[in-house]
Structures are given as C-alpha cells and as structure tokens.
Design a protein around this motif. Structure first.
Motif, PDB file in Angstrom:
ATOM      1  N   TRP A   1       0.718  -1.126  -0.072  1.00  0.00           N
ATOM      2  CA  TRP A   1      -0.044   0.119  -0.031  1.00  0.00           C
ATOM      3  C   TRP A   1       0.934   1.113  -0.020  1.00  0.00           C
ATOM      4  O   TRP A   1       0.592   2.193  -0.779  1.00  0.00           O
ATOM      5  CB  TRP A   1      -0.968   0.056   1.211  1.00  0.00           C
ATOM      6  CG  TRP A   1      -1.765   1.449   1.591  1.00  0.00           C
ATOM      7  CD1 TRP A   1      -1.784   1.812   2.571  1.00  0.00           C
ATOM      8  CD2 TRP A   1      -2.686   1.924   0.928  1.00  0.00           C
ATOM      9  NE1 TRP A   1      -2.408   2.864   2.640  1.00  0.00           N
ATOM     10  CE2 TRP A   1      -2.731   3.144   1.160  1.00  0.00           C
ATOM     11  CE3 TRP A   1      -2.704   1.870  -0.641  1.00  0.00           C
ATOM     12  CZ2 TRP A   1      -3.927   3.997   0.611  1.00  0.00           C
ATOM     13  CZ3 TRP A   1      -3.792   2.917  -1.182  1.00  0.00           C
ATOM     14  CH2 TRP A   1      -4.071   3.818  -0.463  1.00  0.00           C
TER      15      TRP A   1
ATOM     16  N   PHE B   1      -3.585  -5.091   0.896  1.00  0.00           N
ATOM     17  CA  PHE B   1      -3.402  -3.884  -0.110  1.00  0.00           C
ATOM     18  C   PHE B   1      -4.637  -3.439  -0.492  1.00  0.00           C
ATOM     19  O   PHE B   1      -4.970  -2.177  -0.400  1.00  0.00           O
ATOM     20  CB  PHE B   1      -2.416  -4.209  -1.229  1.00  0.00           C
ATOM     21  CG  PHE B   1      -2.457  -3.204  -2.289  1.00  0.00           C
ATOM     22  CD1 PHE B   1      -2.139  -2.027  -2.045  1.00  0.00           C
ATOM     23  CD2 PHE B   1      -2.743  -3.587  -3.640  1.00  0.00           C
ATOM     24  CE1 PHE B   1      -1.952  -0.868  -3.156  1.00  0.00           C
ATOM     25  CE2 PHE B   1      -2.635  -2.623  -4.599  1.00  0.00           C
ATOM     26  CZ  PHE B   1      -2.301  -1.463  -4.294  1.00  0.00           C
ATOM     27  N   ALA B   2      -5.557  -4.153  -1.217  1.00  0.00           N
ATOM     28  CA  ALA B   2      -6.668  -3.920  -1.433  1.00  0.00           C
ATOM     29  C   ALA B   2      -7.610  -3.373  -0.582  1.00  0.00           C
ATOM     30  O   ALA B   2      -8.281  -2.369  -0.789  1.00  0.00           O
ATOM     31  CB  ALA B   2      -7.457  -5.120  -2.139  1.00  0.00           C
ATOM     32  N   MET B   3      -7.592  -3.962   0.578  1.00  0.00           N
ATOM     33  CA  MET B   3      -8.526  -3.698   1.801  1.00  0.00           C
ATOM     34  C   MET B   3      -8.193  -2.271   2.188  1.00  0.00           C
ATOM     35  O   MET B   3      -8.914  -1.219   2.504  1.00  0.00           O
ATOM     36  CB  MET B   3      -8.221  -4.572   3.124  1.00  0.00           C
ATOM     37  CG  MET B   3      -9.072  -5.858   2.595  1.00  0.00           C
ATOM     38  SD  MET B   3      -8.663  -7.174   3.873  1.00  0.00           S
ATOM     39  CE  MET B   3      -9.389  -6.611   5.233  1.00  0.00           C
ATOM     40  N   ARG B   4      -6.763  -1.818   2.204  1.00  0.00           N
ATOM     41  CA  ARG B   4      -6.275  -0.688   2.820  1.00  0.00           C
ATOM     42  C   ARG B   4      -6.996   0.495   1.616  1.00  0.00           C
ATOM     43  O   ARG B   4      -7.111   1.658   2.090  1.00  0.00           O
ATOM     44  CB  ARG B   4      -4.659  -0.421   2.761  1.00  0.00           C
ATOM     45  CG  ARG B   4      -4.314  -0.934   4.093  1.00  0.00           C
ATOM     46  CD  ARG B   4      -2.693  -1.180   4.161  1.00  0.00           C
ATOM     47  NE  ARG B   4      -2.446  -1.497   5.380  1.00  0.00           N
ATOM     48  CZ  ARG B   4      -2.245  -2.673   5.784  1.00  0.00           C
ATOM     49  NH1 ARG B   4      -3.048  -3.511   5.028  1.00  0.00           N
ATOM     50  NH2 ARG B   4      -2.088  -2.769   7.098  1.00  0.00           N
ATOM     51  N   ARG B   5      -6.824   0.262   0.429  1.00  0.00           N
ATOM     52  CA  ARG B   5      -6.814   1.037  -0.588  1.00  0.00           C
ATOM     53  C   ARG B   5      -8.510   1.386  -0.540  1.00  0.00           C
ATOM     54  O   ARG B   5      -8.868   2.667  -0.807  1.00  0.00           O
ATOM     55  CB  ARG B   5      -6.704   0.516  -1.901  1.00  0.00           C
ATOM     56  CG  ARG B   5      -7.365   0.994  -3.243  1.00  0.00           C
ATOM     57  CD  ARG B   5      -6.709   2.536  -3.501  1.00  0.00           C
ATOM     58  NE  ARG B   5      -7.485   2.954  -4.746  1.00  0.00           N
ATOM     59  CZ  ARG B   5      -8.651   3.617  -4.688  1.00  0.00           C
ATOM     60  NH1 ARG B   5      -9.147   3.796  -3.589  1.00  0.00           N
ATOM     61  NH2 ARG B   5      -9.168   4.171  -5.796  1.00  0.00           N
ATOM     62  N   TYR B   6      -9.228   0.262  -0.231  1.00  0.00           N
ATOM     63  CA  TYR B   6     -10.709   0.664  -0.352  1.00  0.00           C
ATOM     64  C   TYR B   6     -11.452   0.901   1.132  1.00  0.00           C
ATOM     65  O   TYR B   6     -12.817   0.509   1.150  1.00  0.00           O
ATOM     66  CB  TYR B   6     -11.522  -0.377  -1.092  1.00  0.00           C
ATOM     67  CG  TYR B   6     -11.053  -0.413  -2.650  1.00  0.00           C
ATOM     68  CD1 TYR B   6     -11.376   0.719  -3.416  1.00  0.00           C
ATOM     69  CD2 TYR B   6     -10.316  -1.400  -3.036  1.00  0.00           C
ATOM     70  CE1 TYR B   6     -11.094   0.821  -4.762  1.00  0.00           C
ATOM     71  CE2 TYR B   6      -9.992  -1.428  -4.341  1.00  0.00           C
ATOM     72  CZ  TYR B   6     -10.421  -0.338  -5.077  1.00  0.00           C
ATOM     73  OH  TYR B   6     -10.018  -0.042  -6.517  1.00  0.00           O
ATOM     74  N   GLY B   7     -10.398   1.002   2.111  1.00  0.00           N
ATOM     75  CA  GLY B   7     -11.019   1.479   3.371  1.00  0.00           C
ATOM     76  C   GLY B   7     -11.776   0.228   3.974  1.00  0.00           C
ATOM     77  O   GLY B   7     -12.702   0.615   4.830  1.00  0.00           O
TER      78      GLY B   7
END
Lengths: 499, 173
Positions: free
Chosen positions: A221, A424-430
């Motif tokens: 991220w 990474f995806a979870m951080r990107r999309y909150g």
C-alpha cells in the motif's frame, strides 16, 4: 492469597538470569521495531514472533512480553517525534505530544509517555493479577453456547464500533472468516476450500494471515502511494520531567488506568475509545485548558497511561476467555497457539507456572522498559530517519523470514503474498484490517462452539440461547446493532427542543 | 432521516468504478465458498446435527449479500476511506510500477529460496525491494542486503534454532 504465592513463584521464573536477559532483549527488539515509522505494535509483534520459535514456551512467553511492551512504547515515541501514530491507541498521544515536541518539549513529552506507560502497566497488571483468576473461575462454568455468544459479540463489536462503514467492516470480517475456513474441518476432517492442495489442508497459519495483512499489505500500500518527501523527525534529548511537569502529570497517570483497564477488557476495539475519553477528561479537569491543542502535557500522560492499562485489560479477556479484543491481542493469541497453549478458563489451572511466569514478566518488562528506554530515547529517535526504501524492504524481508519459519514451506510465502495483496486492496478501499484478523482467528473456534452447542441440544436452535449468560450477550449484540437507529432518534429530539 | 439532513452536500457524489472491483471480489469469493461447500460430501462421518457445510454456506451467502450492499453504496457515490499514513500520499495516483517491482522482488525470494538458499534469495528480496522503492545506491544497497541476509540467517539458523535453508553458499563457507 493463593494467586499471590503463585505470582511470587512466577517472579522466581522470570528473574533467573537467562529469562531476565531474554526479557531485556525482547524489550529492546520490541522498541527497535515499534519505533520504526509505519510499524504499530501489532505488526511489531507479528514480525518478531519467529524470533521466539526456537525457545521453550516459558522463555518464549517471557521474551514475548518484553516485545509486546517494547512495541507499544516504540509506537508512542514515533507519534510524539514524527506525528505518525502507528495504531489507533497512540492517535491521541500524537495530538499533544507532537505539539510539545515542536515547541522544544519533546524530552518532557517522551518522559510523560514513558512514565505514563509504566504507571498504566503497573496498575493494569496488578488489576490483571487480582481479576483474572476470579474471572477464570467464573468462566469455567461457561459452556459452548456462552462462548459462541461472546464470539458473536466480538465480531459485531469490531465491525460496528470501529471504522466509518459497517458494510466494509462486515466485508472485512467475512474475508477473515473465509480464510479461517480453509483446511480440514475440525470435527469431521473433511477438506474445505483446499482445492486439493495438501499444503492448505492444515489451514492457513494465523501468523501468516497477520503478517500478510499487516506487514505485506502495508508495504504494498505504501509502495503504491509513496510520499517522496518524508517528514522530519524532531531531534530530542534525554527525557526528563521538571517539578512543575510532575505536578501536572501524576494525576492523569493515575486516572488513566481507571478508564483504560475496563475498556480494554471488553470487546470494543481496545484503546481507541478509552484514550479519547481520557483526553477529554484531562482536558476538562486541567488547570491549563488553554494549552490543549498546543502541547499540554496532561494530554500525553493521561492517554498513554490509559492505553497501557487497556492493554492489560485486553490480556484479562485474552487469557481467561481466549478472546482477543485488539489486533495485537489477536497476534498474541496466535503466538500462544504456536507454542501449543490454548488460553481459556482452564489455562490458570493447567499451565499455572507459565501464566504466572508470563504475568511476572509483564511486571519485569515494564520496569526494564523504563530503565532501558529513558536513557536510550535519543538513540531510538535516530531510527526515525531510516530511508523509506530500506524500511519497507526490511519489513518485506522479515515478513518473509517469519512466514517461512512457520513451517519451512515455500507455499507459505505464496499464501503470504496473496493475503498481502488482499491487505493492499483492503487499505485502498477502506476495509478495516482488524475484523479480518479476528475472523480468521476466532472463526474456526466460533464454529466449533456452535456445533458443539447444537450437538448437545440435538440440533434444536434453542441450544444456542439456553443460558442466561448467552441471552444477555445477545441482547448486548442487538443493542450494538441497533445503535445507529437509537442514536438517530436522539439528535432529532435535541434539535426539536433547540428550535 | 434524510429530511433532517442539511440539503446541500459540499461535494457531488462521484462513482469510483474501481470500487466495484472490491464488490466483485467479495461476490467471487462468496460463489467460491458456496460452490466448495456444496461439494462437501455429508453422507459419512457426520457428527452432530450441523455438518461441515453449514458455516461455509452462511459465510458464502453473507459474502454475496455484503457484495450487493457495498455495490449499492458505491453506486450511490459512497467512497471508501483509504488508509492514511505518514509515508502515504493519498493525492498521488497508484504507482503500479513500484507495486509490480516490489511483488517481483517478493516472489523472486519465494522462487529462489529452495534453489539458492535463504542468504542469497533474501538478499535479492531486500535489494530488489529497495530498488523498487526508489533506492539507487548500487554499491551500498547490495552490501546492506547481503549483510542483513547473512546476519539474519546466522541469527535464526544458528542462534535461535529456527532452520532456514542455507543453500550452496553456506555449504561452501
């Protein structure tokens, strides 16, 4: 007084030269990793877990206690000198602490935080000594439906109380539960979500889930959005407190645990809420209210003491019920399981030497932390200047070492990467990370308790609600779920009366 | 509830299409869990009224429901709050080149660890990751990587009793 004599035995274990050395190494390592910017206590603990793999359980737990406190303390140093809270617990510290550092009072801020940590941990651990055996003996009577209810409460609480969006919280929880499903079913041995892979049949080790979501996910991220001009840490001398500062800090230090300990023990997301409460309390009670926002020392000492006592409260729930309420506690539970120890009410009976050794080393670790870290603070603050490429390369490096050390299989590194990409995806999309960790670690246990409860009741769903305790817990769950609706009624009424 | 809200929202809701990707991910995961659950044979070895299917079915259905709810949110213009951090610049666009290079360095370690041993593959990981993140010290970086890797190997393998593959390099030494 039974627990007192056991505690003294525990000190006997913790104070042998080898174990004392291990605790000191643990404290230093924990602080070293925790101080690095971007690394919160949960990630520090997860990254350092493999260091203890080769030790026997008692020695490992003692070292681990040091790592735990060191990691927490390291986080507050980062937030004071760099204004980068490593985790939610030190967000509040950053508000006043960083202001103090900017005004040349960094040394005092660090000292207020360190001693606040010490006081909070001392009072919190004492409360743990007094309360945990009592709770454990009460919890012995809890049955499968009760445990299932408490786990449901933990799931609902972390997804509803924290974070902005419930839907995203639940999405994260479900991702965690799915990860927890992988492997052989605990009761029948049938494989689920293994896709014929033998390596997945054992399930995905929780350490890999935690390291993947925290360390690898965070590195990817940050890499995707790397800020090329990183903030300058504020240089600092040796921490100390003058007489005037002491007069202002001793009450907040003592008030902190009152707020922190109970909040830590309930599954409401650890230190986030109590540190804010402590901040608000200190602001209201302070004689220097005008200084708040521009570096009030009460705003550092109160919340730090609160955070540290809340960590002790977390341990009560973790040790007596096997229920982690924060990300750090979840990683600790994984560590326990790694050593083949199952926390729960029986832990105090079956592994009493180990538990009391651990509790004694919490005291030892707290003292060591203060003794070692006050003089070393200027050294630690230099770590904040580490070039970011080295920092994140190092995180990935040690994440790989940790994942490989779990069982020596290359597949684990691939799984680590996939979970990292997910992080990474979870951080990107909150999507918050904590529900996923909790789902992965508690999901299998919750399923087992539910099926056991239904086995006893012969399939009737009433088997899940046939105790007073479980019904009470479900009522709390219902209130937590309905809270937004309830709250919506109140401002409307206030607005109506105001107009 | 909407009647009591102030009428004007400062920003016009803008649909972020990439957010639908996370909904798709959740939906795919849900289908995967459901398909896998249905394939579990339950005719044997069942102990108790609830078999190994029940929880996966619940989780799978819940994943689908959450995917739909999240998609509804996204289409209404609700956006996820990306995680902030000291080293994170939210204004910058996603730097895929760095992410891919970093992933390559990570996977290189996984591919090579069995062949050349940890001291070499770990050094490649560290150097590759530092390079991906923008470090261009062509003498210092590999030296740090090699020193860190060998020190870690010795620490874990020889001192802490956590075995790591030494590879041909450590056999020679």
């Amino acid at each position: 007084m039974d627990s007192l004599s056991q505690l003294i035995d525990g000190f006997g274990t913790a104070l042998t030269p080898t174990n004392l050395l291990l605790a000191a190494i643990g404290v230093l390592l924990g602080t070293f990793i925790g101080v690095l910017p971007g690394i919160g206590p949960a990630m520090a603990v997860a990254l350092l877990l493999p260091v203890t793999y080769g030790l026997d359980p008692v020695a490992a737990m003692i070292m681990f206690a040091g790592i735990y406190y060191g990691g927490m303390f390291g986080g507050s140093t980062t937030s004071i000198l760099l204004n980068t809270p490593g985790e939610s617990a030190s967000v509040v510290t950053a508000i006043e602490g960083n202001q103090m550092a900017k005004r040349g009072r960094g040394s005092q801020a660090l000292a207020a935080a360190a001693i606040g940590h010490f006081v909070g941990a001392m009072i919190g651990t004492t409360a743990l000594v007094l309360l945990a055996p009592v709770i454990a003996s009460l919890a012995v009577d809890l049955g499968a439906p009760d445990y299932f209810a408490v786990m449901i409460l933990a799931f609902i609480a972390v997804t509803s109380v924290l974070g902005r969006s419930r839907v995203r919280g639940f999405a994260s929880l479900l991702i965690g539960l799915t990860i927890g499903l992988v492997g052989l079913d605990g009761l029948t041995g049938q494989s689920r979500l293994t896709f014929g892979s033998l390596a997945l049949a054992d399930g995905i080790d929780v350490v890999i889930v935690a390291v993947g979501l925290f360390a690898v996910g965070e590195s990817l991220w940050v890499a995707s959005r790397l800020r090329h001009t990183s903030g300058e840490p504020i240089p600092v001398g040796r921490p100390w407190l003058g007489r005037e500062d002491l007069r202002r800090t001793w009450k907040p230090w003592l008030r902190g645990p009152l707020i922190g300990f109970p909040f830590g023990a309930i599954p409401a997301g650890g230190a986030e809420i109590p540190t804010f409460l402590s901040y608000a309390t200190e602001k209201r009670l302070s004689k220097h209210r005008d200084e708040f926002g521009s570096g009030a020392i009460e705003g550092v000492s109160g919340p730090e003491s609160t955070a540290s006592a809340s960590a002790s409260g977390t341990l009560v729930t973790m040790l007596t019920l096997g229920l982690p309420t924060t990300a750090t506690a979840a990683v600790m539970l994984a560590a326990f399981q790694q050593y083949g120890i199952q926390p729960g009410p029986l832990l105090f009976e079956r592994e009493s030497a180990l538990v009391w050794g651990l509790i004694a080393s919490l005291f030892v670790g707290t003292v060591l932390l203060l003794v070692l870290n006050l003089p070393m603070a200027p050294v630690w603050s230099k770590l904040l200047r580490i070039p970011r490429p080295y920092l994140y390369a190092g995180i990935l490096f040690f994440a790989s070492v940790g994942a490989y050390a779990v069982s020596g299989q290359v597949v684990d590194l691939i799984v680590l990467f996939v979970i990292g990409a997910l992080g990474f995806a979870m951080r990107r999309y909150g999507l918050p990370v904590l529900p996923a960790i909790l789902g992965a670690i508690l999901g299998p246990a919750a399923e087992q308790q539910m099926r056991r409860a239904l086995q006893i009741s012969d399939g009737s769903l009433t088997g899940l609600v046939n105790t007073t305790f479980s019904v009470t817990v479900y009522v709390i769950v219902a209130v937590v779920l309905a809270w937004p609706l309830i709250r919506r009624l109140f401002p409307a009424r206030e607005r109506a009366t105001a107009s | 509830m909407t009647t009591t809200e102030p009428a004007a929202e400062p920003e016009t809701p803008k649909v972020d299409r990439s957010e639908l990707g996370i909904c798709a991910l959740l939906a795919v995961l849900g289908v995967l869990v459901l398909v896998d659950a249905i394939r579990i044979p339950t005719d044997f070895a069942q102990r108790g009224p609830v078999g190994p299917k029940a929880v996966p079915v619940v989780v799978g259905v819940a994943l689908l429901v959450v995917a739909v709810l999240l998609a509804r949110d996204v289409l209404r213009g609700v956006r996820g709050e990306s995680e902030t951090g000291e080293d994170v610049d939210l204004a910058a666009p996603t730097d895929w080149r760095t992410v891919l290079l970093l992933s390559a360095a990570f996977l290189a370690n996984a591919a090579l660890i069995g062949l050349v041993g940890f001291p070499v593959s770990g050094a490649i990981l560290f150097w590759g990751a530092a390079y991906a993140l923008g470090s261009r010290a062509f003498v210092r970086d590999p030296l740090i990587a090699a020193a860190l890797s060998i020190a870690t190997y010795l620490l874990f393998n020889n001192l802490l009793g956590v075995p790591l593959p030494g590879g041909p390099l450590m056999e020679v030494l």
